[in-house]
Design a protein around this motif. Structure first.
Motif, PDB file in Angstrom:
ATOM      1  N   ILE A  98      34.669  -0.047  84.233  1.00 46.25           N
ATOM      2  CA  ILE A  98      33.808  -0.386  83.108  1.00 46.25           C
ATOM      3  C   ILE A  98      34.102   0.548  81.949  1.00 46.25           C
ATOM      4  O   ILE A  98      34.187   1.777  82.128  1.00 46.25           O
ATOM      5  N   ALA A  99      34.246  -0.019  80.756  1.00 46.32           N
ATOM      6  CA  ALA A  99      34.374   0.773  79.526  1.00 46.32           C
ATOM      7  C   ALA A  99      33.071   0.662  78.760  1.00 46.32           C
ATOM      8  O   ALA A  99      32.645  -0.445  78.395  1.00 46.32           O
ATOM      9  N   PHE A 100      32.414   1.788  78.545  1.00 47.59           N
ATOM     10  CA  PHE A 100      31.213   1.834  77.702  1.00 47.59           C
ATOM     11  C   PHE A 100      31.641   2.228  76.294  1.00 47.59           C
ATOM     12  O   PHE A 100      32.350   3.228  76.107  1.00 47.59           O
ATOM     13  N   ILE A 101      31.214   1.467  75.312  1.00 49.74           N
ATOM     14  CA  ILE A 101      31.499   1.789  73.919  1.00 49.74           C
ATOM     15  C   ILE A 101      30.192   2.201  73.241  1.00 49.74           C
ATOM     16  O   ILE A 101      29.205   1.451  73.262  1.00 49.74           O
ATOM     17  N   VAL A 102      30.184   3.410  72.669  1.00 46.02           N
ATOM     18  CA  VAL A 102      28.978   3.965  72.064  1.00 46.02           C
ATOM     19  C   VAL A 102      29.302   4.452  70.656  1.00 46.02           C
ATOM     20  O   VAL A 102      30.471   4.551  70.273  1.00 46.02           O
ATOM     21  N   GLY A 103      28.253   4.764  69.908  1.00 47.33           N
ATOM     22  CA  GLY A 103      28.459   5.295  68.572  1.00 47.33           C
ATOM     23  C   GLY A 103      28.811   6.766  68.589  1.00 47.33           C
ATOM     24  O   GLY A 103      29.829   7.199  68.041  1.00 47.33           O
ATOM     25  N   GLN A 104      27.962   7.565  69.255  1.00 43.35           N
ATOM     26  CA  GLN A 104      28.168   9.002  69.367  1.00 43.35           C
ATOM     27  C   GLN A 104      27.975   9.416  70.819  1.00 43.35           C
ATOM     28  O   GLN A 104      27.205   8.796  71.553  1.00 43.35           O
ATOM     29  N   PHE A 105      28.649  10.482  71.193  1.00 48.09           N
ATOM     30  CA  PHE A 105      28.478  10.983  72.557  1.00 48.09           C
ATOM     31  C   PHE A 105      28.926  12.450  72.608  1.00 48.09           C
ATOM     32  O   PHE A 105      29.933  12.797  71.991  1.00 48.09           O
ATOM     33  N   PRO A 106      28.164  13.288  73.356  1.00 49.43           N
ATOM     34  CA  PRO A 106      26.874  13.009  73.983  1.00 49.43           C
ATOM     35  C   PRO A 106      25.727  13.281  73.009  1.00 49.43           C
ATOM     36  O   PRO A 106      25.806  14.224  72.210  1.00 49.43           O
ATOM     37  N   VAL A 107      24.679  12.491  73.083  1.00 52.25           N
ATOM     38  CA  VAL A 107      23.530  12.633  72.199  1.00 52.25           C
ATOM     39  C   VAL A 107      22.288  12.888  73.053  1.00 52.25           C
ATOM     40  O   VAL A 107      21.967  12.081  73.931  1.00 52.25           O
ATOM     41  N   LEU A 108      21.614  14.001  72.800  1.00 51.07           N
ATOM     42  CA  LEU A 108      20.453  14.370  73.616  1.00 51.07           C
ATOM     43  C   LEU A 108      19.368  13.294  73.614  1.00 51.07           C
ATOM     44  O   LEU A 108      18.703  13.067  74.620  1.00 51.07           O
ATOM     45  N   SER A 109      19.197  12.626  72.471  1.00 46.76           N
ATOM     46  CA  SER A 109      18.100  11.660  72.358  1.00 46.76           C
ATOM     47  C   SER A 109      18.435  10.310  72.979  1.00 46.76           C
ATOM     48  O   SER A 109      17.566   9.440  73.050  1.00 46.76           O
ATOM     49  N   GLU A 110      19.687  10.123  73.451  1.00 43.14           N
ATOM     50  CA  GLU A 110      20.083   8.818  73.996  1.00 43.14           C
ATOM     51  C   GLU A 110      20.257   8.893  75.512  1.00 43.14           C
ATOM     52  O   GLU A 110      21.271   8.481  76.075  1.00 43.14           O
ATOM     53  N   THR A 111      19.223   9.386  76.191  1.00 38.65           N
ATOM     54  CA  THR A 111      19.267   9.449  77.654  1.00 38.65           C
ATOM     55  C   THR A 111      19.313   8.055  78.269  1.00 38.65           C
ATOM     56  O   THR A 111      19.784   7.894  79.400  1.00 38.65           O
TER      57      THR A 111
ATOM     58  N   ILE B 186      34.918  -4.832  82.842  1.00 44.23           N
ATOM     59  CA  ILE B 186      33.749  -5.011  81.965  1.00 44.23           C
ATOM     60  C   ILE B 186      33.883  -4.095  80.763  1.00 44.23           C
ATOM     61  O   ILE B 186      34.237  -2.924  80.902  1.00 44.23           O
ATOM     62  N   ILE B 187      33.579  -4.637  79.603  1.00 42.85           N
ATOM     63  CA  ILE B 187      33.390  -3.810  78.404  1.00 42.85           C
ATOM     64  C   ILE B 187      31.929  -3.943  78.020  1.00 42.85           C
ATOM     65  O   ILE B 187      31.442  -5.048  77.771  1.00 42.85           O
ATOM     66  N   HIS B 188      31.226  -2.826  77.986  1.00 39.48           N
ATOM     67  CA  HIS B 188      29.788  -2.826  77.726  1.00 39.48           C
ATOM     68  C   HIS B 188      29.532  -2.044  76.436  1.00 39.48           C
ATOM     69  O   HIS B 188      29.662  -0.822  76.407  1.00 39.48           O
ATOM     70  N   CYS B 189      29.209  -2.767  75.378  1.00 38.25           N
ATOM     71  CA  CYS B 189      28.881  -2.137  74.089  1.00 38.25           C
ATOM     72  C   CYS B 189      27.403  -1.785  74.081  1.00 38.25           C
ATOM     73  O   CYS B 189      26.547  -2.660  74.253  1.00 38.25           O
ATOM     74  N   GLN B 190      27.091  -0.515  73.851  1.00 38.48           N
ATOM     75  CA  GLN B 190      25.715  -0.053  73.978  1.00 38.48           C
ATOM     76  C   GLN B 190      24.850  -0.349  72.753  1.00 38.48           C
ATOM     77  O   GLN B 190      23.643  -0.157  72.804  1.00 38.48           O
ATOM     78  N   PHE B 191      25.448  -0.765  71.677  1.00 42.65           N
ATOM     79  CA  PHE B 191      24.698  -1.228  70.509  1.00 42.65           C
ATOM     80  C   PHE B 191      25.450  -2.422  69.925  1.00 42.65           C
ATOM     81  O   PHE B 191      26.672  -2.516  70.047  1.00 42.65           O
ATOM     82  N   GLY B 192      24.728  -3.301  69.259  1.00 45.95           N
ATOM     83  CA  GLY B 192      25.371  -4.423  68.609  1.00 45.95           C
ATOM     84  C   GLY B 192      26.418  -3.991  67.602  1.00 45.95           C
ATOM     85  O   GLY B 192      27.426  -4.681  67.399  1.00 45.95           O
ATOM     86  N   THR B 193      26.205  -2.834  66.981  1.00 44.66           N
ATOM     87  CA  THR B 193      27.149  -2.338  65.972  1.00 44.66           C
ATOM     88  C   THR B 193      28.500  -1.980  66.571  1.00 44.66           C
ATOM     89  O   THR B 193      29.478  -1.858  65.845  1.00 44.66           O
ATOM     90  N   GLN B 194      28.582  -1.798  67.899  1.00 41.94           N
ATOM     91  CA  GLN B 194      29.864  -1.582  68.563  1.00 41.94           C
ATOM     92  C   GLN B 194      30.466  -2.895  69.070  1.00 41.94           C
ATOM     93  O   GLN B 194      31.537  -2.902  69.682  1.00 41.94           O
ATOM     94  N   GLY B 195      29.784  -4.006  68.815  1.00 42.81           N
ATOM     95  CA  GLY B 195      30.219  -5.284  69.362  1.00 42.81           C
ATOM     96  C   GLY B 195      31.590  -5.716  68.882  1.00 42.81           C
ATOM     97  O   GLY B 195      32.381  -6.281  69.652  1.00 42.81           O
ATOM     98  N   TYR B 196      31.904  -5.457  67.605  1.00 42.93           N
ATOM     99  CA  TYR B 196      33.216  -5.856  67.106  1.00 42.93           C
ATOM    100  C   TYR B 196      34.331  -5.056  67.765  1.00 42.93           C
ATOM    101  O   TYR B 196      35.394  -5.593  68.094  1.00 42.93           O
ATOM    102  N   ARG B 197      34.102  -3.772  67.963  1.00 40.06           N
ATOM    103  CA  ARG B 197      35.111  -2.969  68.653  1.00 40.06           C
ATOM    104  C   ARG B 197      35.295  -3.503  70.076  1.00 40.06           C
ATOM    105  O   ARG B 197      36.416  -3.606  70.574  1.00 40.06           O
ATOM    106  N   GLY B 198      34.203  -3.867  70.734  1.00 41.75           N
ATOM    107  CA  GLY B 198      34.309  -4.451  72.065  1.00 41.75           C
ATOM    108  C   GLY B 198      35.087  -5.750  72.049  1.00 41.75           C
ATOM    109  O   GLY B 198      35.884  -6.038  72.959  1.00 41.75           O
TER     110      GLY B 198
ATOM    111  N   VAL C 122      27.267  -7.133  75.225  1.00 41.74           N
ATOM    112  CA  VAL C 122      26.775  -6.408  74.055  1.00 41.74           C
ATOM    113  C   VAL C 122      25.270  -6.247  74.207  1.00 41.74           C
ATOM    114  O   VAL C 122      24.548  -7.225  74.441  1.00 41.74           O
ATOM    115  N   MET C 123      24.794  -5.003  74.080  1.00 42.01           N
ATOM    116  CA  MET C 123      23.364  -4.720  74.203  1.00 42.01           C
ATOM    117  C   MET C 123      22.786  -4.326  72.857  1.00 42.01           C
ATOM    118  O   MET C 123      23.356  -3.510  72.133  1.00 42.01           O
ATOM    119  N   PHE C 124      21.645  -4.919  72.527  1.00 41.49           N
ATOM    120  CA  PHE C 124      20.947  -4.628  71.280  1.00 41.49           C
ATOM    121  C   PHE C 124      19.738  -3.750  71.586  1.00 41.49           C
ATOM    122  O   PHE C 124      18.964  -4.041  72.499  1.00 41.49           O
TER     123      PHE C 124
END
Length: 427
Positions: free
Chosen positions: A3-16, A123-135, A150-152
Motif C-alpha cells: 500500500i502507498a499512502f499519499i499525504v500532504g505533510q509527514f510526520p504531523v503531530l496533529s494528524e494521528t 493500493i494507493i490510498h490518498c489521505q486527503f482529496g487534495t492528494q487525489g490527483y497525485r494518486g 481517495v479519502m476526504f
C-alpha cells in the motif's frame, strides 16, 4: 498487500488519525510506503513514528511547479539527471498518445520520478482529496494499475472546493476506484460534487481507546474547575469564543483554570484577547504537547471545549479527534453545531452543542456544567460508550483492510452491495 499512502505533510503531530491507519495496516502484515509533499523536520514526533521506523518508509514527492514554463525547465533537468536510471519507465510517462494531457503536461513524468525502482503497489490510498490527483498519476504510470482510494477529511471538501470550484474533483471521481469520507456530513458533500453514491462510504477516523483511561469526573476538594481545549490556533477552531466564554464565567466563578493546547498563526491574536480580558492568570496558551502530555492534562481536567466554526475561507471540521479523546477519557464536552461534530456529540447526553461563533451560548452551557457537577460522570460515561462503539481504531482498521481486499477482488465495488463498509450517521 503493498500500500502507498499519499499525504500532504509527514510526520504531523496533529494528524494521528493518519498515523493510526498507517500503523494499523502494518500491524496486519502489509507493506507500506508513505509519500509526502513535504517532510517535516521536528524534534516532537509521535512515538509510533520512531517505534515503526516510519521515516525509513517515507519519500518526498517531486514537486510539480504550477507555472508551465518553469515546470518544463525543471522537468528537463530532472529527466537529464534521472533518465539513465529508468529510461523505459520515464519514456512511458511521456507517451502523449497513451496518456494525453497528463503526459503532455509532464504531470506523469514528475510522478514517475518519485516512483523509480519502487516495487508495484496493490493500493494507493490518498489521505486527503487534495492528494487525489497525485494518486491518479501514480495509478496511471504504474504497470500494476493499483486500486485508487481517495479519502476526504475536512479542508479538502470545504475550503479547497470553495477556492477551486465544485468541478475540481471531476477527473478524480472518474479515475478513483473508491472514495471515503470521515463523516456522513462530508460523504454527502462528496456526492453533491459528483461522487458516485455507490462508491462513497463513511470511514470514521478512530482512536485506540485503551490509551485513554476513563476517569469519572467530580469536583475536587480545592474547588478549582479545570477546563481544556486542544487544537491548532487557526480560525476554524473558534478558540476566541471559548476564551471569551471562560472569561465571562470567571467573573461569577473565579476558581476556573483554562488550558489551551496547541499552536498556530493566531497565537499572538489570542494572547492579546486574553490580556484584554484580564484573564492571563487563569487562561493559558500552553503550546504543542506530545500525546502523553495531552493525556496528562486531560486527566486533571473536568470539562472540555471544542468551539469549531466555519472559517471565512469555507474550511470546516469533521468529528475532530481531540473531542473523541476527551470523551473517551470521561470529560463532558461543549462543542458546536458544525460540520460532522453532531455525529459525535449528542446534545444533552455526552455534552452540549451550541451555534457557531456564539460566546454567550458557550458561556451559558459552561455555567450549567459548573453549577451541576453531579452530571459530569453520566455525561462522561455516555461519551466513552459512544466513542468505543463507533470510533474504535482496531475495528476500523480491520474494515479498511477488508475494503482493500474487496477492491482487489472486484472491479466494481459498490456500497450497496457491501453494507458492512458503511457507518451509520449519528441518530
Amino acid at each position: 498487500m503493498r500500500i502507498a499512502f499519499i499525504v500532504g505533510q509527514f510526520p504531523v503531530l496533529s494528524e494521528t488519525f493518519i498515523l493510526n491507519q498507517i500503523i494499523g495496516v502494518i500491524d496486519r502484515g502489509h507493506e507500506v510506503d508513505i509519500y509526502a509533499d513535504h517532510l517535516i523536520n521536528t524534534l516532537k514526533v509521535h512515538p509510533d513514528v520512531e517505534n515503526y521506523r516510519l521515516l525509513e518508509r517515507t519519500y518526498q514527492l517531486t514537486q510539480i511547479p504550477n507555472n508551465l514554463i518553469w515546470r518544463v525547465i525543471k522537468g528537463l533537468g530532472l529527466l537529464l539527471v534521472n533518465f539513465h536510471k529508468s529510461p523505459r519507465f520515464l519514456l512511458e510517462s511521456l507517451n502523449v498518445s497513451q496518456h494525453g494531457l497528463q503526459a503532455a503536461s509532464l504531470w506523469l513524468m514528475y510522478s514517475a520520478i518519485s516512483l523509480m525502482h519502487k516495487q508495484a503497489y496493490d493500493i494507493i490510498h490518498c489521505q486527503f482529496g487534495t492528494q487525489g490527483y497525485r494518486g491518479m498519476f501514480f495509478k496511471n504510470v504504474l504497470h500494476s494499475q493499483p486500486k485508487l482510494i481517495v479519502m476526504f477529511r475536512g479542508h479538502d471538501i470545504s475550503r479547497y472546493v470553495q477556492e477551486h470550484g465544485d468541478r475540481v474533483y471531476d477527473e478524480i471521481f472518474k479515475s478513483g476506484d473508491f472514495f471515503l469520507a470521515n463523516c456522513e456530513f462530508f460523504r454527502q458533500r462528496v456526492i453533491q460534487l459528483g461522487g458516485n453514491p455507490e462508491r462513497v462510504a463513511v470511514h470514521r477516523s478512530g482512536l485506540d481507546c485503551s490509551k485513554f483511561k476513563f476517569i469519572p469526573r467530580q469536583l475536587n476538594a480545592d474547588g478549582i474547575i479545570r477546563i481544556a481545549t486542544t487544537g491548532r490556533l487557526v480560525e476554524k477552531k473558534g478558540i476566541e469564543y471559548a476564551i471569551r466564554a471562560v472569561a465571562q464565567q470567571a467573573q461569577v466563578y473565579p476558581q476556573l483554570e483554562y488550558q489551551i493546547i496547541g499552536d498556530g498563526i493566531l497565537k499572538e491574536h489570542l494572547q492579546t484577547i486574553i490580556q484584554a480580558l484580564n484573564a492571563e492568570s487563569f487562561i493559558k496558551l500552553v503550546g504543542w504537547k506530545r500525546e502523553q502530555e495531552i493525556i496528562e492534562i486531560l486527566e486533571q481536567s473536568h470539562l472540555f471545549i471544542a468551539p469549531s466554526i466555519t472559517a471565512q475561507d469555507g474550511n470546516q471540521d469533521a468529528p475532530i479527534n481531540v473531542l473523541k479523546e476527551a470523551m473517551a477519557m470521561g470529560l463532558p464536552v461543549i462543542s458546536t453545531y458544525h460540520g460532522g461534530i453532531p455525529e459525535l456529540v449528542e446534545d444533552g447526553v455526552s455534552g452540549f452543542l451550541v451555534p457557531e461563533s456564539n460566546a454567550e451560548a458557550l458561556a451559558e452551557k459552561l455555567g450549567y456544567l459548573i453549577e451541576h457537577p453531579e452530571r459530569w460522570s453520566e455525561m462522561g460515561q455516555a461519551g466513552r460508550a459512544y466513542v468505543e462503539q463507533h470510533y474504535d481504531i482496531h475495528r476500523l482498521n480491520d474494515k479498511l483492510v477488508q475494503l482493500y481486499q474487496q477492491l482487489l477482488e472486484t472491479d466494481n465495488l459498490a456500497v450497496r452491495s457491501q453494507p458492512a463498509l458503511m457507518e451509520p450517521s449519528h441518530p
